[in-house]
Design a protein around this motif. Structure first.
Motif, PDB file in Angstrom:
ATOM      1  N   VAL A   7      -8.716 110.794  85.709  1.00 35.41           N
ATOM      2  CA  VAL A   7      -8.035 109.758  85.049  1.00 35.41           C
ATOM      3  C   VAL A   7      -8.105 109.597  84.211  1.00 35.41           C
ATOM      4  O   VAL A   7      -7.400 108.501  83.135  1.00 35.41           O
ATOM      5  CB  VAL A   7      -7.991 108.388  86.508  1.00 35.41           C
ATOM      6  N   LEU A   8      -9.005 109.710  83.862  1.00 35.45           N
ATOM      7  CA  LEU A   8      -9.688 108.652  82.288  1.00 35.45           C
ATOM      8  C   LEU A   8      -8.824 109.316  81.462  1.00 35.45           C
ATOM      9  O   LEU A   8      -9.188 108.951  80.298  1.00 35.45           O
ATOM     10  CB  LEU A   8     -11.136 108.775  83.109  1.00 35.45           C
ATOM     11  N   ILE A   9      -9.813 110.789  81.317  1.00 38.79           N
ATOM     12  CA  ILE A   9      -9.366 111.862  81.161  1.00 38.79           C
ATOM     13  C   ILE A   9      -7.497 111.826  80.350  1.00 38.79           C
ATOM     14  O   ILE A   9      -7.120 111.886  79.198  1.00 38.79           O
ATOM     15  CB  ILE A   9      -9.558 112.882  80.784  1.00 38.79           C
ATOM     16  N   THR A  10      -7.118 111.869  81.691  1.00 39.64           N
ATOM     17  CA  THR A  10      -5.348 112.068  81.668  1.00 39.64           C
ATOM     18  C   THR A  10      -4.697 110.654  80.430  1.00 39.64           C
ATOM     19  O   THR A  10      -3.794 110.419  79.816  1.00 39.64           O
ATOM     20  CB  THR A  10      -4.425 111.762  82.589  1.00 39.64           C
ATOM     21  N   ALA A  11      -5.245 108.931  81.076  1.00 36.80           N
ATOM     22  CA  ALA A  11      -4.984 108.153  80.480  1.00 36.80           C
ATOM     23  C   ALA A  11      -5.234 108.143  78.675  1.00 36.80           C
ATOM     24  O   ALA A  11      -4.589 107.960  78.075  1.00 36.80           O
ATOM     25  CB  ALA A  11      -4.902 106.814  80.945  1.00 36.80           C
ATOM     26  N   TRP A  12      -6.750 108.240  78.283  1.00 35.28           N
ATOM     27  CA  TRP A  12      -7.201 108.736  77.439  1.00 35.28           C
ATOM     28  C   TRP A  12      -6.289 109.622  76.259  1.00 35.28           C
ATOM     29  O   TRP A  12      -5.514 109.148  75.572  1.00 35.28           O
ATOM     30  CB  TRP A  12      -8.545 109.028  77.471  1.00 35.28           C
ATOM     31  N   GLU A  13      -6.491 110.462  76.404  1.00 36.48           N
ATOM     32  CA  GLU A  13      -5.056 111.909  76.199  1.00 36.48           C
ATOM     33  C   GLU A  13      -3.916 110.970  75.905  1.00 36.48           C
ATOM     34  O   GLU A  13      -3.317 111.561  74.711  1.00 36.48           O
ATOM     35  CB  GLU A  13      -5.498 113.560  77.036  1.00 36.48           C
ATOM     36  N   ALA A  14      -2.822 110.261  76.811  1.00 39.73           N
ATOM     37  CA  ALA A  14      -2.149 109.929  76.853  1.00 39.73           C
ATOM     38  C   ALA A  14      -1.628 108.881  75.805  1.00 39.73           C
ATOM     39  O   ALA A  14      -0.773 109.401  74.816  1.00 39.73           O
ATOM     40  CB  ALA A  14      -1.212 109.898  78.086  1.00 39.73           C
ATOM     41  N   LEU A  15      -2.395 107.639  76.491  1.00 37.59           N
ATOM     42  CA  LEU A  15      -2.468 107.161  75.092  1.00 37.59           C
ATOM     43  C   LEU A  15      -3.161 106.918  73.857  1.00 37.59           C
ATOM     44  O   LEU A  15      -2.542 106.537  72.895  1.00 37.59           O
ATOM     45  CB  LEU A  15      -2.921 105.511  75.689  1.00 37.59           C
ATOM     46  N   TYR A  16      -4.202 107.701  73.632  1.00 35.53           N
ATOM     47  CA  TYR A  16      -5.120 107.420  71.936  1.00 35.53           C
ATOM     48  C   TYR A  16      -4.632 109.250  71.366  1.00 35.53           C
ATOM     49  O   TYR A  16      -4.162 108.615  70.153  1.00 35.53           O
ATOM     50  CB  TYR A  16      -6.098 108.050  72.515  1.00 35.53           C
ATOM     51  N   ASP A  17      -4.135 110.019  72.360  1.00 34.62           N
ATOM     52  CA  ASP A  17      -4.004 111.358  71.480  1.00 34.62           C
ATOM     53  C   ASP A  17      -2.115 111.479  71.660  1.00 34.62           C
ATOM     54  O   ASP A  17      -1.787 111.695  70.144  1.00 34.62           O
ATOM     55  CB  ASP A  17      -4.291 112.709  72.736  1.00 34.62           C
ATOM     56  N   ARG A  18      -1.876 111.224  72.338  1.00 26.52           N
ATOM     57  CA  ARG A  18       0.053 111.473  72.572  1.00 26.52           C
ATOM     58  C   ARG A  18       0.533 110.745  71.921  1.00 26.52           C
ATOM     59  O   ARG A  18       1.315 110.595  70.581  1.00 26.52           O
ATOM     60  CB  ARG A  18      -0.197 111.704  73.895  1.00 26.52           C
ATOM     61  N   ALA A  19       0.371 109.057  71.665  1.00 26.75           N
ATOM     62  CA  ALA A  19       0.861 107.912  71.481  1.00 26.75           C
ATOM     63  C   ALA A  19       0.841 107.440  70.142  1.00 26.75           C
ATOM     64  O   ALA A  19       0.850 106.452  70.098  1.00 26.75           O
ATOM     65  CB  ALA A  19       1.200 107.223  72.611  1.00 26.75           C
ATOM     66  N   ARG A  20      -0.887 107.795  70.712  1.00 25.62           N
ATOM     67  CA  ARG A  20      -2.099 107.276  68.610  1.00 25.62           C
ATOM     68  C   ARG A  20      -1.560 105.839  69.139  1.00 25.62           C
ATOM     69  O   ARG A  20      -1.401 104.739  67.974  1.00 25.62           O
ATOM     70  CB  ARG A  20      -1.134 108.292  67.463  1.00 25.62           C
TER      71      ARG A  20
END
Length: 334
Positions: A129-142
């Motif tokens: 869940v941490l990796i999913t949320a991090w990638e979604a918010l920080y990597d995908r959405a910037r």
């Protein structure tokens, strides 16, 4: 060792508590981990019901998330030694490589030192869940400071850590929930606004909260219907991310009119494809999240634990819906 075996797809009852061979270190970069806990995720229940993602992957041991103690190391391993406590997201997609077991072998580059300030249960609940949320918010959405963010199912596994990561980025957060108790929970995590989607119109509430502008970022953790209904609640030039398949019958006319950037997030990809840089990035995410946890800036909520032998009950609980935070299996190594 004891493990939960899936021999064929089916209902939760197809999971069998059985004896299997202890895994062995076959490569010099591997470590043998005595598992103390394993996270239970919705992907586990989907693989159990529909079939695993690895060809010829049955029988299978499910479970992507694990935390435990290093028992032995390969001759090239210098990062860890026996007795070290580790956490990781690895395996569980097919074959006998999952974490619903007493032991697992993983490459040393996959594991990270377990956060010092939390136990094995919370550590095992967290990686996926941490990796999913991090990638979604920080990597995908910037995601950036001052932006407004809508987190669907904010009290869930991904949702409850996504709220915290969004707040750490300096964003204002709104979350959808299904009860007053969950509203109180997401407020405590840092959400400014909680919308009970059963009683309130989400778009109307979002527009009121943002003074008619819509949210800059929205994270869909629920599925196609919620994804579609979120589009009118978005600000122009916003980012809409889904961790699920939005479905085949998707009308993107309104999204195009709003100039939305639409992203899909599947943190399992580096486990299914030879993408070493992406895998290394996920391990770095886990390391950085561990630091946040040890600084008391990020917390993991586990609502219930089950003995390893009761994995089927944990699956039934997830499939019943509306779990708050995470569920975890524990190993007693009798």
């Amino acid at each position: 060792m004891k493990a939960i075996l899936m021999r064929e797809p089916g209902a939760a009852g197809c999971l069998a508590y059985d004896e299997v061979s202890l895994p062995t270190i076959d490569a010099p970069s591997e470590i043998l981990v005595r598992l103390r806990a394993a996270g239970v995720n919705p992907i586990d229940t989907k693989l159990r019901a529909r079939g695993v993602l690895v060809p010829d992957g049955l029988p299978a041991i499910l479970g992507c998330d694990g935390a435990g103690v290093v028992e032995a190391v390969g001759r090239d391993v210098t990062r860890f030694k026996p007795g070290d406590e580790v956490w990781f997201c690895h395996g569980g997609l097919g074959g006998l490589t999952g974490n619903y077991a007493e032991y697992i072998v993983v490459d040393a580059t996959i594991a990270q030192p377990k956060p010092r300030s939390i136990g094995f249960v919370e550590s095992a609940a967290a990686p996926l869940v941490l990796i999913t949320a991090w990638e979604a918010l920080y990597d995908r959405a910037r995601l950036g400071e001052g932006q407004t963010v809508l987190i669907h199912a904010g009290a869930g596994g991904v949702g409850h850590v996504a709220i915290q990561l969004a707040r750490l980025a300096g964003a204002r957060v709104c979350a959808t929930v299904s009860s007053p108790e969950k509203a109180a929970f997401v407020h405590d995590l840092g959400a400014e606004c909680a919308i009970n989607y059963r009683d309130e119109d989400v778009t109307e509430m979002i527009m009121s909260w943002t003074e008619g502008r819509g949210v800059d970022v929205a994270l869909d953790t629920v599925g196609p219907a919620v994804f579609r209904r979120t589009i009118p609640a978005m600000a122009h030039y916003g980012d809409l991310i889904s961790i699920l398949d939005p479905g085949p019958d998707l009308d993107l006319h309104e999204a195009r009119q709003r100039n939305l950037r639409i992203s899909l997030e599947l943190m399992l990809t580096p486990m299914l494809q030879p993408l070493p840089q992406a895998r290394a990035h996920q391990c770095e995410i886990l390391r950085r999240c561990g630091e946040l946890i040890d600084r008391n800036q990020l917390r993991i909520h586990v609502s219930e634990t089950f003995p390893l032998s009761e994995a089927a009950a944990a699956h039934r609980a997830i499939e019943a819906g509306h779990t708050q935070g995470k569920l975890v299996l524990t190993m007693d190594h009798e």
